[in-house]
Every structure is written in C-alpha cells, then in structure tokens.
Write an enzyme that holds these catalytic residues in place. Structure first.
Site, PDB file in Angstrom:
ATOM      1  N   HIS A 106       0.837  -1.244  -0.154  1.00  0.00           N
ATOM      2  CA  HIS A 106      -0.174  -0.039  -0.037  1.00  0.00           C
ATOM      3  C   HIS A 106       0.836   1.230   0.093  1.00  0.00           C
ATOM      4  CE1 HIS A 106      -3.870  -2.311   1.923  1.00  0.00           C
ATOM      5  NE2 HIS A 106      -3.362  -2.536   0.398  1.00  0.00           N
ATOM      6  N   LEU A 199      -5.062  -9.840  17.735  1.00  0.00           N
ATOM      7  CA  LEU A 199      -5.804  -9.504  18.953  1.00  0.00           C
ATOM      8  C   LEU A 199      -6.851 -10.283  19.297  1.00  0.00           C
ATOM      9  CD1 LEU A 199      -5.286  -7.438  21.386  1.00  0.00           C
ATOM     10  CD2 LEU A 199      -6.453  -5.873  20.288  1.00  0.00           C
TER      11      LEU A 199
END
Ligand code: OAD
Length: 232
Positions: A106, A199
C-alpha cells in the site's frame, strides 16, 4: 528449504503508538475514506488529503519498532529458508526493526509520487499542495500511498511468493481489504499452512489452519521462538 510469507497490518504497529483503521477510535472512525484515501478525494480537496498524510508522517517519525517487528527481523535472519514480509502498513517500522526486502503493497509515507510522470522521490516531512515534481516540474506531487480504487504495488511478485510458500501468517490485519484479504486462500491453494495472529479472531479467522490470539508484542516473539526451536 521452507519458505515463509508474512502479511502484516496496522495491528503490528499499534503497540508502537500508531492508530489502526477499524478498531474503536481508529483512523476510519475519525476520517471518511472517500475524503482522504481515494483519488477522487485528493482531486476534490488536496489540502485535506496532504494534511492527513502529513500528520501521519509526523506521527510515524516519532515512534519506534516494537518486539513484534524485531521478532520478524530475527526470523528473517535465523530461518534457514526465505522469509518474505509483505505489509499493508505505510510506516517504516519493519525496516527500523531490522527487516530486509519488505514489500509495501500500500505504498509508504516516506515516499512522494508524481501523478503526472510517475517519478518517485523521498517525501519531505510536510508535503505542500501543488508541490512540483523534481523530474517533470508539474505541480502534481502526492504521497506514494495506494488509495482505494488503485492497484496495490508488486502484486505479481507477491502472488509468486504465495505460490511457493510453505507457511503463511497474517499478523495484525482485520482481513477486510482486498486483495490482501485473499492471500490466505492463495497460500492455502499452494499447499501452505496458514496462521492468523491477531488481537482477536477476525471475521475470516476460520479460513486459517491455526489462530493465535493476543497482543502482537507478546504473540509474535513467542511464535518466532517456536518456529526457530522446531528447526534446530
Ligand atoms: P485494521 O485497522 O482494519 O485492522 C487491524 C487489526 O489489528 C484488527 O483486527 C485488530 O484487532 C488488530 N490489532 C489491534 N491491535 C493489535 C495488537 N496490539 N496486536 C495484534 N493485533 C492487533 O488494519 P488493516 O487490516 O491493516 O489501506 O487495514 C488494511 C488496510 O485498510 C490498510 O492498509 C489501509 C486501510 O484502509 C488503505 O488505506 C488502502
């Protein structure tokens, strides 16, 4: 020798102090994607877009790589086969942590790009609207980041790496943005074992062979230790 391909996202830099996109209070809760991360947004209001990336560039310059970035660099050094890191992140924390040959699919905040002639150069800390390109002198400088609706960088190279991977890991990415979100399927088709390290399990977690849940600074060094111990 076994080749490892690692895809990283904003979650790996979160504990260094950089905001993620889709967590509570993340960047996309504060800014509209259409305004700051599309070519149309830039055409409409270049000052807003340059301001958004200038702020992120300043923020990224003040943070340090964490234990997860450093653990991946150690894996690159100590693993007997190739370890390819592909990141969606525009920060340079993998490199600062010692990683080599990182693919920034990106783009990167460190770079400036001329939208007229395609020339690339090092971005100043603050990019001004209408800044001239050093190669063609057109006032068409933009951040060298990939916006929605644009083709991510190095896709052929990435697909080649995925096709020859034995192990694929996605670390700290929500898996909501394509084509990166489909890399796990490419790797699986090529016969790689796949692991998600995040997470919390993402919406696409069931597409992985294995899930490791927790903070990147804890899970990634442990995962690297286990991989290296298995090889020795
Ligand atoms: P997201 O913000 O979508 O996802 C970040 C993921 O990291 C979430 O699943 C979090 O649960 C996880 N996470 C947060 N803190 C973590 C921690 N300490 N340890 C481990 N995991 C943690 O970010 P990306 O998936 O990187 O593209 O977003 C992908 C793309 O969307 C970005 O590259 C950007 C964005 O729009 C463009 O701007 C083109």
């Amino acid at each position: 020798m076994e080749k490892i391909v690692i895809l990283t996202g904003a979650g790996i830099s979160a504990e260094s102090g950089l905001s993620t996109f889709r967590d509570e209070g993340g960047l996309w809760a504060q800014h509209r994607i259409e305004d700051v991360a599309t070519p149309e947004g830039f055409a409409r209001n270049p000052a807003l877009v340059q301001g958004f990336y200038n702020a992120r560039r300043v923020q990224a310059a003040g943070v340090h790589p964490n234990a997860a970035h450093k653990a991946l660099a150690r894996l690159q050094q100590d693993w007997p086969g190739e370890v390819m890191i592909v990141t969606q992140n525009v920060d340079s924390l993998h490199e600062a942590g010692g990683a080599r040959g990182v693919i920034h699919m990106h783009g990167t905040l460190a770079g400036a790009l001329c939208s007229a002639c395609g020339h690339r150069w090092t971005a100043p800390p603050e990019m001004a609207v209408g800044e001239p390109c050093p190669a063609c002198a057109q006032p068409t400088a933009r951040p060298d980041v990939v916006w929605f609706g644009e083709m991510p960088y190095c896709m052929d190279e990435i697909y080649d790496h995925l096709a020859s991977a034995s192990l694929f890991a996605a670390i700290g990415t929500s898996g909501q943005v394509y084509p990166a979100a489909a890399f796990v399927h490419e790797a699986r088709e090529a016969g790689a074992r796949t692991v998600e390290i995040n997470l919390e399990p993402t919406l696409g977690a069931s597409g992985f062979d294995e899930r490791v849940v927790g903070k990147a600074t804890q899970t990634v060094p442990r995962w690297v230790d286990q991989l290296l111990a298995r090889r020795s």
